[in-house]
Design a protein around this motif. Structure first.
Motif, short mmCIF file in Angstrom:
data_model
loop_
_atom_site.label_atom_id
_atom_site.label_comp_id
_atom_site.label_asym_id
_atom_site.label_seq_id
_atom_site.Cartn_x
_atom_site.Cartn_y
_atom_site.Cartn_z
N CYS A 71 36.71 1.31 98.70
CA CYS A 71 36.82 2.19 99.86
C CYS A 71 36.47 3.61 99.44
O CYS A 71 36.57 3.97 98.27
N GLU A 72 36.12 4.41 100.43
CA GLU A 72 36.00 5.84 100.20
C GLU A 72 36.45 6.58 101.45
O GLU A 72 36.35 6.05 102.57
N ALA A 73 37.00 7.77 101.22
CA ALA A 73 37.53 8.57 102.32
C ALA A 73 37.53 10.03 101.92
O ALA A 73 37.63 10.35 100.72
N PRO A 74 37.45 10.94 102.89
CA PRO A 74 37.59 12.36 102.56
C PRO A 74 39.00 12.64 102.05
O PRO A 74 39.97 12.04 102.50
N ILE A 75 39.09 13.54 101.07
CA ILE A 75 40.41 13.95 100.59
C ILE A 75 41.00 14.91 101.61
O ILE A 75 40.41 15.94 101.93
N HIS A 76 42.14 14.56 102.14
CA HIS A 76 42.83 15.38 103.14
C HIS A 76 43.69 16.45 102.46
O HIS A 76 43.82 17.56 102.95
N ASP A 77 44.26 16.10 101.30
CA ASP A 77 45.16 17.01 100.59
C ASP A 77 45.41 16.44 99.19
O ASP A 77 45.07 15.29 98.91
N ILE A 78 45.99 17.25 98.33
CA ILE A 78 46.50 16.80 97.04
C ILE A 78 47.94 17.29 96.99
O ILE A 78 48.20 18.48 97.19
N ARG A 79 48.88 16.37 96.75
CA ARG A 79 50.31 16.72 96.80
C ARG A 79 51.04 16.23 95.56
O ARG A 79 50.71 15.20 94.99
N ARG A 80 52.07 16.95 95.22
CA ARG A 80 52.98 16.52 94.17
C ARG A 80 54.03 15.65 94.86
O ARG A 80 54.72 16.10 95.77
N VAL A 81 54.14 14.40 94.43
CA VAL A 81 55.04 13.44 95.06
C VAL A 81 56.01 12.92 94.02
O VAL A 81 55.63 12.57 92.91
N LYS A 82 57.28 12.87 94.40
CA LYS A 82 58.32 12.32 93.53
C LYS A 82 58.59 10.88 93.95
O LYS A 82 58.92 10.62 95.10
#
Length: 143
Positions: A71-82
């Protein structure tokens, strides 16, 4: 004022991600998770027509690992996730359509390695929104 009747869903459901050509993926409904997360492999960031994109592979059927979808998709965001085990990581976030029962709407999904988990995807509370009520004693109510 009219109020839309909320749909009952169980602790497990089957969804479709039509933008990614993924059908019938089993998800764990998790109100403890803010954002939905999807198990993927081979995550690669790239540019396409000036847009920052992400390419990844997933195995939609946990019982048939030979079946792989790229799959491929536009990056919507980059987040720090716990995560639930307390470790934090940077994750790519995509925005895509989800279909559950007769409902179709956009959600955000973080991409990560969930290979040690029972389900390929967590369906978080932002995706659940105000559309659904969860009956944890039931499973696959709208599948």
């Amino acid at each position: 004022m009219t109020t839309k009747q909320k749909i009952i869903i169980g602790s497990l459901e089957t969804i479709t991600l039509p933008d990614l050509a993924i059908t019938d993926i089993q998800v764990r409904v998790d109100t403890g998770a803010k954002t939905s997360s999807l198990h993927v492999d081979n995550i690669k960031k790239f540019k396409k027509n000036g847009k920052v994109m992400v390419r990844f592979d997933l195995h939609p059927d946990v019982y048939n690992l030979e079946n792989m979808v790229s799959c491929e998709a536009p990056i919507h965001d980059i987040r720090r996730v716990k995560s639930s085990n307390g470790t934090a990581e940077q994750r790519y976030v995509i925005s895509t359509l989800v279909k559950l029962g007769s409902e179709l709407w956009p959600i955000e999904i973080t991409l990560t390695d969930r290979s040690d988990m029972s389900y390929l995807m967590l369906f978080g509370r932002e995706a659940i929104g105000e559309r659904f009520l969860i009956d944890p004693s039931k499973a696959f109510v709208n599948s």
